[in-house]
Design a protein around this motif. Sequence first.
Motif, PDB file in Angstrom:
ATOM      1  N   VAL A  77     -28.348  25.421 -61.444  1.00  0.00           N
ATOM      2  CA  VAL A  77     -28.604  26.650 -60.809  1.00  0.00           C
ATOM      3  C   VAL A  77     -29.385  27.546 -61.868  1.00  0.00           C
ATOM      4  O   VAL A  77     -30.318  28.049 -62.157  1.00  0.00           O
ATOM      5  N   LYS A  78     -28.713  27.248 -62.862  1.00  0.00           N
ATOM      6  CA  LYS A  78     -29.020  27.600 -64.085  1.00  0.00           C
ATOM      7  C   LYS A  78     -30.351  28.103 -65.110  1.00  0.00           C
ATOM      8  O   LYS A  78     -30.970  28.479 -65.570  1.00  0.00           O
ATOM      9  N   LYS A  79     -30.406  26.626 -64.755  1.00  0.00           N
ATOM     10  CA  LYS A  79     -31.717  26.077 -65.441  1.00  0.00           C
ATOM     11  C   LYS A  79     -33.349  26.509 -64.473  1.00  0.00           C
ATOM     12  O   LYS A  79     -34.458  27.082 -64.504  1.00  0.00           O
ATOM     13  N   SER A  80     -32.403  25.972 -63.227  1.00  0.00           N
ATOM     14  CA  SER A  80     -33.938  26.766 -62.073  1.00  0.00           C
ATOM     15  C   SER A  80     -34.233  28.279 -62.175  1.00  0.00           C
ATOM     16  O   SER A  80     -35.008  29.047 -62.269  1.00  0.00           O
ATOM     17  N   ILE A  81     -33.202  28.837 -62.745  1.00  0.00           N
ATOM     18  CA  ILE A  81     -33.390  30.769 -62.810  1.00  0.00           C
ATOM     19  C   ILE A  81     -33.637  30.916 -63.937  1.00  0.00           C
ATOM     20  O   ILE A  81     -35.027  31.922 -64.117  1.00  0.00           O
ATOM     21  N   GLU A  82     -33.357  30.229 -64.912  1.00  0.00           N
ATOM     22  CA  GLU A  82     -34.344  30.582 -66.122  1.00  0.00           C
ATOM     23  C   GLU A  82     -35.763  29.732 -66.195  1.00  0.00           C
ATOM     24  O   GLU A  82     -36.137  30.404 -66.679  1.00  0.00           O
ATOM     25  N   ALA A  83     -35.873  28.992 -65.347  1.00  0.00           N
ATOM     26  CA  ALA A  83     -37.635  28.207 -65.421  1.00  0.00           C
ATOM     27  C   ALA A  83     -38.136  29.592 -64.004  1.00  0.00           C
ATOM     28  O   ALA A  83     -39.788  28.802 -64.317  1.00  0.00           O
ATOM     29  N   GLY A  84     -37.599  30.619 -63.985  1.00  0.00           N
ATOM     30  CA  GLY A  84     -38.290  31.110 -63.267  1.00  0.00           C
ATOM     31  C   GLY A  84     -38.084  31.687 -61.435  1.00  0.00           C
ATOM     32  O   GLY A  84     -38.406  32.375 -60.532  1.00  0.00           O
ATOM     33  N   ALA A  85     -36.951  30.491 -61.001  1.00  0.00           N
ATOM     34  CA  ALA A  85     -36.556  30.689 -59.597  1.00  0.00           C
ATOM     35  C   ALA A  85     -35.533  31.916 -59.592  1.00  0.00           C
ATOM     36  O   ALA A  85     -35.397  32.602 -60.798  1.00  0.00           O
ATOM     37  N   GLU A  86     -35.750  32.953 -58.375  1.00  0.00           N
ATOM     38  CA  GLU A  86     -35.486  33.584 -57.983  1.00  0.00           C
ATOM     39  C   GLU A  86     -33.834  33.234 -57.108  1.00  0.00           C
ATOM     40  O   GLU A  86     -33.383  33.180 -56.260  1.00  0.00           O
ATOM     41  N   LEU A  87     -32.623  34.204 -57.869  1.00  0.00           N
ATOM     42  CA  LEU A  87     -31.089  34.062 -57.190  1.00  0.00           C
ATOM     43  C   LEU A  87     -31.305  35.373 -56.234  1.00  0.00           C
ATOM     44  O   LEU A  87     -31.258  36.218 -56.837  1.00  0.00           O
ATOM     45  N   LEU A  88     -31.253  35.103 -55.051  1.00  0.00           N
ATOM     46  CA  LEU A  88     -31.144  35.092 -53.509  1.00  0.00           C
ATOM     47  C   LEU A  88     -29.817  35.823 -53.220  1.00  0.00           C
ATOM     48  O   LEU A  88     -29.603  37.113 -52.652  1.00  0.00           O
ATOM     49  N   ALA A  89     -29.261  34.774 -53.520  1.00  0.00           N
ATOM     50  CA  ALA A  89     -27.732  34.695 -53.032  1.00  0.00           C
ATOM     51  C   ALA A  89     -26.927  34.081 -53.067  1.00  0.00           C
ATOM     52  O   ALA A  89     -27.567  32.304 -53.697  1.00  0.00           O
ATOM     53  N   GLY A  90     -26.040  34.203 -53.949  1.00  0.00           N
ATOM     54  CA  GLY A  90     -24.843  33.270 -54.321  1.00  0.00           C
ATOM     55  C   GLY A  90     -24.699  33.025 -55.921  1.00  0.00           C
ATOM     56  O   GLY A  90     -24.849  34.277 -56.575  1.00  0.00           O
ATOM     57  N   GLY A  91     -24.401  31.710 -56.251  1.00  0.00           N
ATOM     58  CA  GLY A  91     -24.475  31.311 -58.181  1.00  0.00           C
ATOM     59  C   GLY A  91     -23.309  31.221 -58.565  1.00  0.00           C
ATOM     60  O   GLY A  91     -23.212  31.809 -59.713  1.00  0.00           O
ATOM     61  N   ASN A  92     -22.172  31.664 -58.135  1.00  0.00           N
ATOM     62  CA  ASN A  92     -21.503  31.971 -58.717  1.00  0.00           C
ATOM     63  C   ASN A  92     -20.203  30.513 -58.494  1.00  0.00           C
ATOM     64  O   ASN A  92     -19.465  30.238 -57.271  1.00  0.00           O
ATOM     65  N   GLN A  93     -19.221  29.956 -59.088  1.00  0.00           N
ATOM     66  CA  GLN A  93     -18.067  28.732 -58.974  1.00  0.00           C
ATOM     67  C   GLN A  93     -16.806  29.425 -60.308  1.00  0.00           C
ATOM     68  O   GLN A  93     -16.802  30.784 -60.675  1.00  0.00           O
ATOM     69  N   ASN A  94     -16.309  28.676 -59.257  1.00  0.00           N
ATOM     70  CA  ASN A  94     -14.591  29.043 -58.873  1.00  0.00           C
ATOM     71  C   ASN A  94     -14.123  27.240 -59.108  1.00  0.00           C
ATOM     72  O   ASN A  94     -13.482  27.167 -57.952  1.00  0.00           O
ATOM     73  N   GLY A  95     -13.964  27.347 -60.526  1.00  0.00           N
ATOM     74  CA  GLY A  95     -13.118  26.241 -60.375  1.00  0.00           C
ATOM     75  C   GLY A  95     -14.030  24.489 -59.346  1.00  0.00           C
ATOM     76  O   GLY A  95     -15.737  24.405 -59.962  1.00  0.00           O
ATOM     77  N   CYS A  96     -13.913  23.575 -58.636  1.00  0.00           N
ATOM     78  CA  CYS A  96     -14.397  23.224 -57.636  1.00  0.00           C
ATOM     79  C   CYS A  96     -15.359  23.731 -56.338  1.00  0.00           C
ATOM     80  O   CYS A  96     -15.644  23.535 -55.895  1.00  0.00           O
TER      81      CYS A  96
END
Length: 452
Positions: free
Chosen positions: A317-336
């Motif tokens: 997810v992070k690398k896709s956003i860095e490459a220009g993708a737009e985060l529309l929802a989510g993107g958060n991690q908590n353990g598993c």
Amino acid sequence: MEYTSTNPYNGKLVAKHRGHTSDEINSLLALSQVAFKEWRKVSITERAKLMRRAGEELRENVEVYAEMITLEMGKPISESRSEIKKCASVCDYYADNTQDFLADEIISTEASKSFVKHEPIGTVLAVMPWNFPFWQVFRFAAPTLMAGNVGVLKHASNVLGCAKMIEEVFSNAGFPSGVFQNLIFDHEQTENVIKHEAIKAVTLTGSEGAGAAIAALAGKYLKKSLMELGGNNAFIVWKDANIDQAVEIAVKARMLNCGQSCIAAKRFILIDEIYEEFVSKFLSAVAKLKSGDTLDDATQIGPLARKDLADDLHEQVKKSIEAGAELLAGGNQNGCFYEPTVLGNVKPGMPAFDEETFGPLAAMIRAKDIDEAFELAENSKYGLGVTVCTTNIDLALEMSARVSDGAYFVNELVKSDPRLPFGGTKKSGYGRELAKDGMMEFINRKTIYVKK
């Protein structure tokens, strides 16, 4: 060696399992050889009685087996129940159809009589994954055992409780000792198992890397192999589609099993005219999904099976956003746990487009027209399946030749069905499971020729 099974939802220990020693493995494989000599003589009618009993065993104890799936790999309990019921259905299917599948195939030649006879080959090793810990095994075991072969299972190390229960299903159903066995061993022992004289074929469901390694060993020792590997399925929505229906299908196609499926829809390729509407409605639907205790019937989204899987997804997810993708929802991690995530304006070259994403990540991709949509769909090293949503069924059927994948579904998510062959192309593997095709993979098609 000891293996630990941990509940990914709460981190609690489920159980510990001791691996088999080399001597124990050799003894179990030798037992499979002895069992095969007798099992192959058992009539199909008698095999069918036992296989139907295995289906009954699954249905009678659905709560016990479903709970083990949920505890070991984190699937919501409602989905675990469905998995057990599907396993029972595949038992019934092969019990009902094997007699026809294995019937002699008469072929007219100059001979007085010529035909193909179908015979079992021996012990088949199954290397199976954790994401559908019962279903993946049963879709191998039902046709394999009904054909007169015997099976040995090497299951994923985090679902060994499921593996033991599967062995118990066949034992409780009355299958003779040695016909189906659960082997617990480490990767380093795999080559010795495959090269053992008892093993006649290998089937694997898993990652591209695992498939390449096992296929190489099977080739080295000239053992038949079947590989069901990764996927990066395209979900194409044409501008004439029923968008509400397409969204409903799409959410299931991506979020079932928290996205941990090789045949999950991963790349949503949308014609420009309907891109905004589809994405908006998809976001609204995903926001309503309930996460929580996986043993709660109301839970729809659970954790990923292991923390490293969530870590890998977050990196994609992070690398896709860095490459220009737009985060529309989510993107958060908590353990598993990884929040259901939607990325917009995904393009080739981004991990969310190029790689298999094993988790609740939906990549939204624009296409100017149908031709570009199919070009984008084909722009993948994988080839498991494609969904097309449209009201123009005739055109959709005509366009099926544009797809090189092993499956093409119109207005439905790609899924496995005991009645239909299942498998992929390209890096998604080779061979077919299920239907008659799945049984024929591990059959000796023996030519019989008689001249008077």
